[in-house]
Design an enzyme around this catalytic site. Structure first.
Site, short mmCIF file in Angstrom:
data_model
loop_
_atom_site.label_atom_id
_atom_site.label_comp_id
_atom_site.label_asym_id
_atom_site.label_seq_id
_atom_site.Cartn_x
_atom_site.Cartn_y
_atom_site.Cartn_z
N HIS A 1 -44.29 -2.00 -22.96
CA HIS A 1 -42.93 -2.07 -22.53
C HIS A 1 -43.36 -0.54 -23.07
CE1 HIS A 1 -43.91 -2.28 -26.85
NE2 HIS A 1 -42.35 -1.74 -26.99
N ARG B 1 -48.35 -8.00 -41.15
CA ARG B 1 -48.33 -5.95 -40.83
C ARG B 1 -47.17 -6.08 -40.83
NH1 ARG B 1 -49.50 -3.84 -34.77
NH2 ARG B 1 -49.74 -1.50 -35.66
N HIS C 1 -46.43 0.91 -23.20
CA HIS C 1 -47.54 0.63 -24.77
C HIS C 1 -47.19 -1.13 -24.98
CE1 HIS C 1 -43.64 2.54 -26.21
NE2 HIS C 1 -44.46 1.80 -27.82
#
Length: 720
Positions: A649, A711, A701
């Site tokens: 995106h 995370r 990316h």
């Protein structure tokens, strides 16, 4: 004699056209009354020693019966002691200088004093005042003067021994009678005035009484010596007397006169009479006071642990009025309480008001082994781990380390008092606070952190209600001043600062995160990476992919607190396209996240971006200037069973900031970011490091899969 009073070019003997052409300085004897050794008395002796005056002290260890003549007539005991003390003296050439000592300093030496005395051409010279006291009805009996002060001051006079004996020969009063009234009646009796040959030092060439004359005097700094100049008469008095209600003013002047502090040498006495700590280590009582919700309490206790003094010689008392801080107090004591000789805690449910300070100081007073009471408020940021050692070495009755509030002129001392006993700014206050004048300063008020000698509590302050007020610090300092005990503040070292407790909210898990506006220095120390300030100098910015910059910004604590704060809030988005938190209600590339605005952190987050990200952005992308506006700033959570990754995106931003909040391999496996155009990946993001990259067009990316653990990243879309 020029108009400017000059007493500098003097020989050991003074020659004048007078009945006594030569007066040797050896003929001068300073006589004073001191029934006990006060701080003021020790200051007097220090200035006398500086100029090599010979001093005879009367009344040592006797009980003072002369009354409190600050507010009512008294002092007759001084005249009785002087009369007795002069009986055995026979040398008619002896010069007697009789002065008070508790509130007097010498500004110059015997040679100048004797020269000015001879120039009066009288046998006895009294100090003068602008005010008549204690009987204003005697005003008409005073001789008129063309210029100068008209009225007599009994706090200082000089004369030949036979004339002084004649002056006091008829004293038959009680110790509590007024010496001022006695000498006034002698002086206003024309026949006695002529017989004894008395005059007044009308223009303050010898004596300067401060009462009624504070607007007439200024400090004069010259040639490594400090004088008091009377600007009304353009004179330099030899002796300065803080008579009546001017005790604080003489304390202020005593910080300089005669050479206590000079522009050439700085503080000349700050290394005198120090206590050596090479032998036995003293036993202090440390009283810690938590009176209100305060930021960075955990950091306070971390610094307390670093305070350089054997912990097994410290008795620790903690007064905690705030339930909000019980967790931090108990955690500290659980981990470290056993290191101290003794620990006492008063918790919120135990009813105790401002008298808590009195309670703790009284514990020191009643403990013969207590050498010092160290009072420490929780909002004090004590950066100097040697603070306690430095204060003890100063060997002063009460001494505070100067602390200030970052970016402000606020400090924990007052340089002066207003007429009603509150704060007033002294002429040197700003210079002391800003470090242009460095020394140990006699001041009327200290607060927040100070050291008191245990012997002082047991001797001078025995059974004394020091803190009996709704404002314990005000009451303490007021009572100390009334006892004639000196308080000092030192700025010889940098000690730390004091936190602002204004607007401190307690509704979050980690409330300190919100302190970036109120306490920016402490916020930075707590939450910004230790290497951030070295980024440019040591070239710590890495460039792992084209136009992608990687640099340290968050501390480990900041990362942990951000994660814990978000999990504590708990309202994670569902990860679907429908999202009523954003304009239009539709998210094209959804993540499981919590927006900063949801925890009321958007203003603080923008401040963080402006202070710590914008400078890097403008350095890496020259010619681009930003105020760090954002519509979206959020913390994303990636989990293998929830949302492990993010499809390719563009970001809705000019540039994006992506901060890793936890550590790969330790907290999770996998993860990272891949820039498709360059086929370039950052697969091992470092905790607390930020990725900075353009959001549109060139930097398409994706978020790489998290394969285990959880995370967290903090993302900002800047300048959408």
């Amino acid at each position: 004699q020029t108009k400017q009073d000059d007493g500098d070019k003097l020989s050991d003997c003074i020659f004048m056209k007078s009945p006594d052409p030569w007066i040797s300085v050896n003929k001068l004897l300073v006589v004073t009354v001191a029934t006990k050794e006060t701080d003021g008395y020790r200051r007097f002796l220090r200035t006398a020693k500086h100029f090599n005056y010979t001093v005879k002290v009367l009344g040592r260890d006797q009980k003072w019966k002369g009354g409190d003549y600050m507010s009512a007539p008294g002092g007759g005991q001084k005249v009785r002691l002087l009369k007795e003390g002069l009986k055995e003296m026979k040398d008619d050439g002896q010069i007697i200088l009789f002065i008070d000592s508790y509130d007097v300093v010498f500004a110059s030496g015997p040679k100048e004093l004797l020269k000015k005395f001879q120039q009066t051409k009288h046998r006895v010279v009294f100090s003068s005042e602008t005010l008549i006291w204690p009987d204003r009805h005697l005003e008409d009996k005073y001789p008129h003067v063309r210029e100068g002060n008209r009225f007599l001051g009994s706090g200082g006079f000089i004369g030949y021994l036979p004339n002084i004996k004649e002056l006091i020969a008829n004293w038959t009063g009680d110790d509590g009678d007024s010496d001022q009234l006695f000498f006034t009646k002698v002086y206003t009796d024309q026949s006695k005035r002529k017989s004894i040959n008395i005059t007044l030092d009308n223009k303050c060439r010898l004596f300067q009484n401060l009462h009624g004359a504070l607007d007439d005097v200024v400090l004069k700094f010259e040639d490594s010596q400090v004088r008091l100049r009377n600007v009304l008469y353009d004179t330099l008095p030899v002796i300065v007397h803080g008579n009546g209600p001017t005790k604080l003013q003489i304390n202020y002047l005593g910080n300089y006169i005669p050479n206590t502090w000079t522009f050439e040498s700085g503080c000349t006495v700050c290394h005198e009479d120090l206590r050596s700590l090479t032998a036995l280590q003293p036993h202090p009582v440390i009283g810690i006071f938590i009176q209100q919700p305060t930021p960075f309490v955990t950091v306070f206790f971390e610094r307390l642990l670093k305070l350089q003094h054997p912990k097994n010689k410290i008795k620790l008392f903690i007064f905690n009025k705030e339930a909000h801080h019980q967790r931090q107090v108990r955690s500290f004591l659980k981990d470290y309480g056993s290191l101290y000789e003794n620990v006492t805690v008063i918790e919120p449910e135990e009813e105790m008001d401002g008298a808590c300070v009195f309670f703790f100081s009284d514990l020191c007073r009643r403990d013969q082994d207590c050498d010092y009471f160290f009072s420490l408020d929780i909002e004090v940021v004590l950066k100097n781990k040697d603070t306690l050692k430095i204060l003890i070495e100063q060997n002063l009755p009460i001494v505070a380390p100067m602390i200030t509030r970052a970016g402000r002129l606020w400090s924990n001392f007052w340089g002066a008092l207003s007429g009603d006993g509150y704060y007033a700014r002294s002429e040197d206050y700003v210079d002391i606070v800003q470090g242009r004048r460095v020394g140990v300063w006699n001041v009327p008020y200290v607060s927040n952190v100070y050291l008191v000698k245990g012997s002082l509590l047991r001797r001078e302050l025995k059974d004394y209600e020091l803190f009996s007020s709704s404002d314990p610090d005000m009451a303490f300092c007021h009572n100390i001043r009334n006892k004639g005990i000196f308080m000092y503040v030192t700025n010889m070292h940098t000690f730390g600062r004091i936190l602002s407790t204004e607007n401190y909210q307690t509704g979050h898990l980690h409330n300190d995160l919100w302190q970036i506006f109120e306490n920016p220095v402490d916020w930075e120390e707590r939450y910004i990476h230790e290497n951030y300030t070295r980024i440019m100098k040591d070239k710590l910015i890495e460039n792992p992919c084209p136009d992608v910059y990687w640099f340290p910004v968050f501390s480990t604590v900041a990362c942990n607190h951000m994660i814990e704060e978000m999990e504590h809030y708990g309202k994670w988005s569902g990860g679907g396209n429908a999202d009523n938190r954003i304009t239009g209600g539709y998210e094209n590339v959804p993540t499981i996240d919590i927006h900063m605005i949801q925890i009321n952190f958007e203003k603080e987050w923008q401040k963080f971006l402006v202070e710590y990200v914008v400078p890097i952005t403008e350095k890496m992308f020259p010619g681009y200037y930003t105020k760090a506006h954002f519509e979206l700033a959020f913390v994303v959570r990636y989990k293998p069973d929830e949302q492990p990754s993010l499809r390719p995106h563009h970001d809705a931003s000019t540039f994006t900031v992506n901060i890793a909040l936890n550590q790969v391999d330790l907290d999770y496996q996998g993860g990272g970011c891949r820039f498709l155009r360059y086929d370039c990946s950052i697969q091992a993001p470092r905790k607390g490091w930020a990725l900075l990259h353009p959001g549109r067009l060139t930097h398409y990316h994706e978020g790489l899969p998290t394969t285990a653990g959880v995370r967290y990243i903090a993302v900002s879309f800047v300048d959408p």
